[in-house]
Each structure stands twice: as structure tokens, then as C-alpha cells.
Design an enzyme around this catalytic site. Structure first.
Site, PDB file in Angstrom:
ATOM      1  N   PHE A   1       0.800  -1.352   0.014  1.00 32.87           N
ATOM      2  CA  PHE A   1       0.181  -0.018  -0.033  1.00 32.87           C
ATOM      3  C   PHE A   1       1.011   1.232  -0.017  1.00 32.87           C
ATOM      4  O   PHE A   1       0.873   2.146  -1.082  1.00 32.87           O
ATOM      5  CB  PHE A   1      -0.826  -0.151   1.236  1.00 32.87           C
ATOM      6  CG  PHE A   1      -1.491   1.261   1.594  1.00 32.87           C
ATOM      7  CD1 PHE A   1      -2.307   1.975   0.777  1.00 32.87           C
ATOM      8  CD2 PHE A   1      -1.420   1.629   3.067  1.00 32.87           C
ATOM      9  CE1 PHE A   1      -2.684   3.124   1.052  1.00 32.87           C
ATOM     10  CE2 PHE A   1      -2.104   2.746   3.293  1.00 32.87           C
ATOM     11  CZ  PHE A   1      -2.914   3.585   2.604  1.00 32.87           C
TER      12      PHE A   1
ATOM     13  N   LYS B   1      11.318 -11.825  12.258  1.00 32.50           N
ATOM     14  CA  LYS B   1      12.224 -11.882  11.394  1.00 32.50           C
ATOM     15  C   LYS B   1      12.299 -10.930  10.142  1.00 32.50           C
ATOM     16  O   LYS B   1      13.367 -10.322   9.814  1.00 32.50           O
ATOM     17  CB  LYS B   1      12.423 -13.318  10.708  1.00 32.50           C
ATOM     18  CG  LYS B   1      12.824 -14.619  11.380  1.00 32.50           C
ATOM     19  CD  LYS B   1      12.817 -15.542  10.637  1.00 32.50           C
ATOM     20  CE  LYS B   1      13.278 -16.891  11.258  1.00 32.50           C
ATOM     21  NZ  LYS B   1      13.024 -18.161  10.427  1.00 32.50           N
ATOM     22  N   THR B   2      11.351 -10.581   9.818  1.00 32.77           N
ATOM     23  CA  THR B   2      11.306  -9.642   8.651  1.00 32.77           C
ATOM     24  C   THR B   2      11.605  -8.114   8.950  1.00 32.77           C
ATOM     25  O   THR B   2      12.403  -7.577   8.501  1.00 32.77           O
ATOM     26  CB  THR B   2       9.821  -9.539   8.010  1.00 32.77           C
ATOM     27  OG1 THR B   2       9.326 -10.697   7.406  1.00 32.77           O
ATOM     28  CG2 THR B   2       9.706  -8.316   7.028  1.00 32.77           C
TER      29      THR B   2
ATOM     30  N   TYR C   1       5.224  -7.508  15.982  1.00 32.97           N
ATOM     31  CA  TYR C   1       5.250  -6.334  15.353  1.00 32.97           C
ATOM     32  C   TYR C   1       5.811  -5.216  16.002  1.00 32.97           C
ATOM     33  O   TYR C   1       6.798  -4.713  15.561  1.00 32.97           O
ATOM     34  CB  TYR C   1       3.803  -6.186  14.890  1.00 32.97           C
ATOM     35  CG  TYR C   1       3.759  -5.009  13.814  1.00 32.97           C
ATOM     36  CD1 TYR C   1       4.125  -5.035  12.391  1.00 32.97           C
ATOM     37  CD2 TYR C   1       3.105  -3.513  14.460  1.00 32.97           C
ATOM     38  CE1 TYR C   1       4.133  -3.843  11.801  1.00 32.97           C
ATOM     39  CE2 TYR C   1       3.093  -2.451  13.302  1.00 32.97           C
ATOM     40  CZ  TYR C   1       3.527  -2.579  12.251  1.00 32.97           C
ATOM     41  OH  TYR C   1       3.410  -1.521  11.419  1.00 32.97           O
TER      42      TYR C   1
ATOM     43  N   ARG D   1      -7.581  -3.949   8.487  1.00 34.28           N
ATOM     44  CA  ARG D   1      -7.416  -2.716   9.025  1.00 34.28           C
ATOM     45  C   ARG D   1      -8.572  -2.039   9.109  1.00 34.28           C
ATOM     46  O   ARG D   1      -9.472  -2.364   8.299  1.00 34.28           O
ATOM     47  CB  ARG D   1      -6.455  -1.786   8.485  1.00 34.28           C
ATOM     48  CG  ARG D   1      -5.037  -2.302   9.001  1.00 34.28           C
ATOM     49  CD  ARG D   1      -3.970  -1.438   8.362  1.00 34.28           C
ATOM     50  NE  ARG D   1      -3.471  -2.019   6.949  1.00 34.28           N
ATOM     51  CZ  ARG D   1      -2.284  -1.326   6.455  1.00 34.28           C
ATOM     52  NH1 ARG D   1      -1.629  -0.664   7.193  1.00 34.28           N
ATOM     53  NH2 ARG D   1      -2.056  -1.982   5.162  1.00 34.28           N
TER      54      ARG D   1
HETATM   55  P1  NAD Z   1       1.465  -3.511   3.344  1.00 31.61           P
HETATM   56  O1  NAD Z   1       1.269  -4.875   3.971  1.00 31.61           O
HETATM   57  O2  NAD Z   1       0.305  -2.865   2.028  1.00 31.61           O
HETATM   58  O3  NAD Z   1       3.061  -3.433   2.640  1.00 31.61           O
HETATM   59  C1  NAD Z   1       4.274  -4.120   3.132  1.00 31.61           C
HETATM   60  C2  NAD Z   1       4.742  -4.940   1.913  1.00 31.61           C
HETATM   61  O4  NAD Z   1       5.902  -5.276   2.560  1.00 31.61           O
HETATM   62  C3  NAD Z   1       4.016  -5.765   1.046  1.00 31.61           C
HETATM   63  O5  NAD Z   1       4.078  -5.368  -0.276  1.00 31.61           O
HETATM   64  C4  NAD Z   1       4.559  -7.157   1.585  1.00 31.61           C
HETATM   65  O6  NAD Z   1       4.405  -8.140   0.463  1.00 31.61           O
HETATM   66  C5  NAD Z   1       5.925  -6.740   1.726  1.00 31.61           C
HETATM   67  N1  NAD Z   1       6.662  -7.675   2.686  1.00 31.61           N
HETATM   68  C6  NAD Z   1       6.253  -8.064   3.611  1.00 31.61           C
HETATM   69  N2  NAD Z   1       7.167  -8.783   4.345  1.00 31.61           N
HETATM   70  C7  NAD Z   1       8.249  -9.131   3.556  1.00 31.61           C
HETATM   71  C8  NAD Z   1       9.498  -9.644   3.394  1.00 31.61           C
HETATM   72  N3  NAD Z   1       9.974 -10.597   4.463  1.00 31.61           N
HETATM   73  N4  NAD Z   1      10.194  -9.285   2.244  1.00 31.61           N
HETATM   74  C9  NAD Z   1       9.993  -8.645   1.497  1.00 31.61           C
HETATM   75  N5  NAD Z   1       8.767  -8.016   1.433  1.00 31.61           N
HETATM   76  C10 NAD Z   1       8.034  -8.191   2.362  1.00 31.61           C
HETATM   77  O7  NAD Z   1       1.562  -2.509   4.492  1.00 31.61           O
HETATM   78  P2  NAD Z   1       1.906  -0.773   4.320  1.00 31.61           P
HETATM   79  O8  NAD Z   1       0.636  -0.221   5.084  1.00 31.61           O
HETATM   80  O9  NAD Z   1       2.233  -0.358   3.075  1.00 31.61           O
HETATM   81  O10 NAD Z   1       3.061  -0.746   5.298  1.00 31.61           O
HETATM   82  C11 NAD Z   1       4.541  -0.484   4.858  1.00 31.61           C
HETATM   83  C12 NAD Z   1       5.287  -0.064   6.119  1.00 31.61           C
HETATM   84  O11 NAD Z   1       4.818   0.943   6.858  1.00 31.61           O
HETATM   85  C13 NAD Z   1       5.538  -1.281   6.990  1.00 31.61           C
HETATM   86  O12 NAD Z   1       6.765  -1.488   7.277  1.00 31.61           O
HETATM   87  C14 NAD Z   1       4.482  -0.747   8.221  1.00 31.61           C
HETATM   88  O13 NAD Z   1       4.977  -1.427   9.201  1.00 31.61           O
HETATM   89  C15 NAD Z   1       4.840   0.621   8.201  1.00 31.61           C
HETATM   90  N6  NAD Z   1       3.658   1.096   8.783  1.00 31.61           N
HETATM   91  C16 NAD Z   1       2.501   1.375   8.018  1.00 31.61           C
HETATM   92  C17 NAD Z   1       1.362   1.972   8.704  1.00 31.61           C
HETATM   93  C18 NAD Z   1      -0.077   2.263   8.046  1.00 31.61           C
HETATM   94  O14 NAD Z   1      -0.872   2.723   8.541  1.00 31.61           O
HETATM   95  N7  NAD Z   1      -0.064   1.850   6.690  1.00 31.61           N
HETATM   96  C19 NAD Z   1       1.536   2.527   9.913  1.00 31.61           C
HETATM   97  C20 NAD Z   1       2.698   2.345  10.662  1.00 31.61           C
HETATM   98  C21 NAD Z   1       3.586   1.660  10.184  1.00 31.61           C
HETATM   99  N1  UDP Z   2     -11.229  -2.050  14.528  1.00 27.55           N
HETATM  100  C1  UDP Z   2     -12.289  -2.145  14.414  1.00 27.55           C
HETATM  101  N2  UDP Z   2     -13.308  -2.857  13.488  1.00 27.55           N
HETATM  102  C2  UDP Z   2     -12.588  -3.586  12.565  1.00 27.55           C
HETATM  103  C3  UDP Z   2     -11.165  -3.438  12.487  1.00 27.55           C
HETATM  104  C4  UDP Z   2     -10.492  -2.800  13.520  1.00 27.55           C
HETATM  105  O1  UDP Z   2     -13.373  -1.736  15.356  1.00 27.55           O
HETATM  106  O2  UDP Z   2     -13.140  -4.076  11.669  1.00 27.55           O
HETATM  107  C5  UDP Z   2     -10.560  -1.417  15.546  1.00 27.55           C
HETATM  108  C6  UDP Z   2      -9.388  -2.217  16.068  1.00 27.55           C
HETATM  109  O3  UDP Z   2      -9.761  -2.873  17.268  1.00 27.55           O
HETATM  110  C7  UDP Z   2      -8.390  -0.887  16.721  1.00 27.55           C
HETATM  111  C8  UDP Z   2      -8.690   0.259  15.778  1.00 27.55           C
HETATM  112  O4  UDP Z   2     -10.037  -0.452  14.806  1.00 27.55           O
HETATM  113  O5  UDP Z   2      -8.887  -0.300  17.962  1.00 27.55           O
HETATM  114  C9  UDP Z   2      -7.675   0.176  14.526  1.00 27.55           C
HETATM  115  O6  UDP Z   2      -7.413  -1.051  13.969  1.00 27.55           O
HETATM  116  P1  UDP Z   2      -6.259  -1.298  12.806  1.00 27.55           P
HETATM  117  O7  UDP Z   2      -6.248  -2.823  12.777  1.00 27.55           O
HETATM  118  O8  UDP Z   2      -6.730  -0.502  11.556  1.00 27.55           O
HETATM  119  O9  UDP Z   2      -4.946  -0.583  13.451  1.00 27.55           O
HETATM  120  P2  UDP Z   2      -4.228  -0.406  14.693  1.00 27.55           P
HETATM  121  O10 UDP Z   2      -4.809  -1.114  15.825  1.00 27.55           O
HETATM  122  O11 UDP Z   2      -2.592  -1.120  14.258  1.00 27.55           O
HETATM  123  O12 UDP Z   2      -4.064   0.796  14.775  1.00 27.55           O
END
Ligand code: NAD
Ligand code: UDP
Length: 308
Positions: free
Chosen positions: A11, A89-90, A143, A184
Site C-alpha cells: 500500500f 524476522k522480517t 510487530y 485494518r
Molecule cells: P502493506 O502490507 O501493504 O505493505 C508491506 C509490503 O511489504 C507488502 O508489499 C509485502 O508483500 C512486503 N513484505 C512483507 N514481508 C516481506 C519480506 N519478508 N520481504 C519482502 N517484502 C515483504 O503495508 P503498508 O501499510 O504499506 O506498510 C508499509 C510499511 O509501513 C510497513 O513497514 C509498516 O509496518 C509501516 N507502517 C504502516 C502503517 C500504516 O498505517 N499503513 C502504520 C505504521 C507503520
Molecule cells: N477495528 C474495529 N473494527 C474492525 C477493524 C479494526 O473496530 O473491523 C478497531 C481495532 O480494534 C483498533 C482500531 O480499529 O482499535 C484500529 O485498528 P487497525 O487494525 O486498523 O490498526 P491498529 O490497531 O494497528 O492501530
């Protein structure tokens, strides 16, 4: 510049690839496609400045690049809890491999950390100086602790080996290309509303989150990476704070859906509140979010209408 984006088919990663290419860079996108997809980057296939490599970051890799953005890691709770040992691990081995490469080729390296390092925060809103309240042995720990250890590695490589790091702590971000089934809250509520299914609120819905639209976030990434005032960690997120009940009501209003709200059990260790203090982002990056929740939800709903 030549820039490596790990997790580039996900994403956030796919939006980052778009932005880096639009700015005139060459991009190598490395991804194992666990939660990402080729569909997210299909529009880039004919771009000669773009290259996709299917690879798992827990195994070492070598590319001659100027910058590395490390985003590879599943981000939604159901996905990162699917294989929790792999998630740790990732984060940890992925960080070591990115840092080792950055050290060797002298690239600047960026870590996508998370507000989850604050756990269930006892300080509100959360400044970067807060050390967090994280359960080390719970279901979210793979995580949270993986990301905390990755931050440790980034700062140790910086202190010990002078690696040029940047660390961002991302707060909940939403927008087009979220996986419709990734579990999410924003994608769940929108998909449920568009399909006329029940909106599933976990717990009483009074827990809060702060939602940042993806374009705002990516602007923050670029500003952090391309400046030399701070290495971070720096919060990037939208300080607008909403309960899950308010989010559901917003989604129902914009979609004009007749879906009913139902309550389901709250997952363990679910943080009660979350809101970024963005003082440092304003000071060092001159950054603050521009897209309000209602506007960002409209754009995201328009995208999901083509998917469900
Ligand atoms: P996402 O799941 O859409 O993207 C993660 C990508 O990493 C995917 O394309 C997946 O295939 C790839 N991936 C996972 N494990 C892998 C591995 N071992 N080797 C190679 N590729 C791998 O999630 P996202 O929302 O795009 O998140 C991207 C980054 O931002 C992540 O590191 C996540 O922890 C961080 N992040 C996102 C949010 C958010 O709200 N979207 C919030 C906090 C942190
Ligand atoms: N949540 C919810 N309904 C859903 C999915 C998530 O009420 O269908 C709640 C979840 O319990 C959390 C908040 O929404 O309190 C955000 O969840 P998300 O998984 O998006 O992110 P994170 O908890 O990692 O911030």
C-alpha cells in the site's frame, strides 16, 4: 538517484514508488508479495526507470543505490499475526540487511517504524521522547517489538558505523491501494459499508486513532529523507483524533450505506488511544497534514467502489 524501496508493492510502498519516479529517480522495488501485489505496481511495468525484484528481505541482497527506503513488513494485525515469528524476522533481519547494504554502498537508509512502538500509550498525545508501554509477550509483540528492535539496530549502525539513517514513526495511514481484506479498520468499514454488510466495531468503539491520508504521509517521507537536520525518530501522522464509532459514522454518511453497526470482542492489547505529537515534523520538515478525514475518506471510497 537510484533508490531501493523494500515493500514497494504494498500500500504505502507503491505510492512511494510513484512519487520517487515522478521526481525523476530510478526505483528498484523489492518485495516478496506477501501482502503486496503486482496489481499495485502494474501501471509502472512499462516505465524504464522502474524495476521489480521478487525477494524476501530476510535474505541478503546487493544493489548499487543512493538511497534505501525500508518498508517491507506486513502492517495489518491479522497479517502480521498470521506468522508472528516471520514478522519479527522480517523486521529484524530485514533491518540488518538494509543497514548492511547501506553501510557497504554508503546509501542513506530510511526505516518505516510505527506508532506501535508506543504500545498502549500512557502519555497522550505521543511525542518521540515517550518510550512507550508495550507488552513484550502478547499477540501484537511480534510487530511492536520487531519494529522497536529495528529502531535499535538503526541507531546502533548510526553510532557505530556512521550509517546515514532516517527513522519515521508512522501513525495509522489510509488511502487507495489498501488491501480490501487486510483487516485494518478503514478498509474494513468502507468495504462493509459498500457491500451493505454489518460494520464491525471491536469493543465499545470508544478507542481512538488518528488517520493520515497517504499523500500527506508520502510528502513527510520525502521531506525527512531529503534533509540533514534530523535523523529522527520523527512522528508522521494526522493529529485529528477519532473514536472508531465516529469513524464508522463518517463512513456510513459518505457512502450513504444502510449497514448496521455491530460490536465484536476487542482484540488483546488493542491500544486505547493514539494521536501523534507532530511538533518535530513541523519544526524540522515544515510538514503537517493537509487532507482532512472526510476528504481522504471520499477519495478512498471512490477507489474501493472499483474493487468491491
Ligand atoms: P502493506 O502490507 O501493504 O505493505 C508491506 C509490503 O511489504 C507488502 O508489499 C509485502 O508483500 C512486503 N513484505 C512483507 N514481508 C516481506 C519480506 N519478508 N520481504 C519482502 N517484502 C515483504 O503495508 P503498508 O501499510 O504499506 O506498510 C508499509 C510499511 O509501513 C510497513 O513497514 C509498516 O509496518 C509501516 N507502517 C504502516 C502503517 C500504516 O498505517 N499503513 C502504520 C505504521 C507503520
Ligand atoms: N477495528 C474495529 N473494527 C474492525 C477493524 C479494526 O473496530 O473491523 C478497531 C481495532 O480494534 C483498533 C482500531 O480499529 O482499535 C484500529 O485498528 P487497525 O487494525 O486498523 O490498526 P491498529 O490497531 O494497528 O492501530
Amino acid at each position: 538517484m537510484r533508490i531501493l524501496v523494500t515493500g514497494g508493492a504494498g500500500f504505502l510502498g507503491s505510492h512511494l514508488c510513484d512519487r520517487l519516479l515522478a521526481d525523476g529517480n530510478e526505483v528498484v522495488c523489492l518485495d516478496n508479495l506477501f501482502t503486496g501485489s503486482k496489481a499495485n505496481i502494474a501501471h509502472l511495468a512499462t516505465n524504464t526507470n522502474f524495476e521489480f525484484v521478487r525477494h524476501d528481505i530476510i535474505d541478503p541482497f546487493k544493489y548499487e543505490v543512493d538511497q534505501i527506503y525500508n518498508l517491507a513488513c506486513p502492517a495489518s494485525p491479522p497479517h502480521y499475526q498470521y506468522n508472528p515469528i516471520k514478522t519479527t524476522k522480517t523486521s529484524v533481519m530485514g533491518a540488518i540487511n538494509c543497514l548492511g547494504l547501506a553501510k557497504r554502498v554508503r546509501a542513506r537508509v530510511f526505516q518505516a517504524s510505527t506508532s506501535e512502538v508506543y504500545g498502549d500509550p500512557a502519555v497522550h498525545p505521543q511525542p518521540e521522547s515517550y518510550w512507550g508501554n508495550v507488552n513484550p509477550i502478547g499477540k501484537r509483540s511480534c510487530y511492536d517489538e520487531g519494529k522497536r528492535c529495528a529502531e535499535t539496530l538503526f541507531f546502533d549502525y548510526h553510532r557505530e558505523n556512521k550509517v546515514d539513517i532516517r527513522v519515521v514513526r508512522i501513525f495509522n495511514t489510509y488511502g487507495p491501494r489498501m488491501h480490501p481484506n487486510d483487516g485494518r479498520v478503514v478498509s474494513n468499514f468502507i468495504v462493509q459499508a459498500l457491500k451493505g454488510e454489518n460494520i464491525t466495531i471491536y469493543g465499545d468503539g470508544q478507542q481512538t486513532r488518528s488517520f493520515c491520508y497517504v499523500d500527506d504521509l508520502i510528502e513527510g517521507f520525502i521531506r525527512l529523507m531529503d534533509q540533514t537536520e534530523t535523523v529522527g525518530p520523527i512522528n508522521i501522522g494526522n493529529p485529528g483524533e477519532f473514536t472508531m464509532l465516529e469513524l464508522a459514522e463518517n463512513v456510513l454518511k459518505i457512502t450513504k450505506s444502510k449497514s448496521k453497526i455491530v460490536h465484536k470482542p476487542l482484540p488483546s492489547d488493542d491500544p486505547r488511544q493514539r494521536k501523534p505529537d507532530i511538533t518535530l515534523a513541523k519544526k524540522y520538515l515544515k510538514w503537517e497534514p493537509k487532507v482532512p478525514l472526510a476528504e481522504g475518506l471520499k477519495r478512498t471510497i471512490t477507489y474501493f467502489k472499483t474493487k468491491v
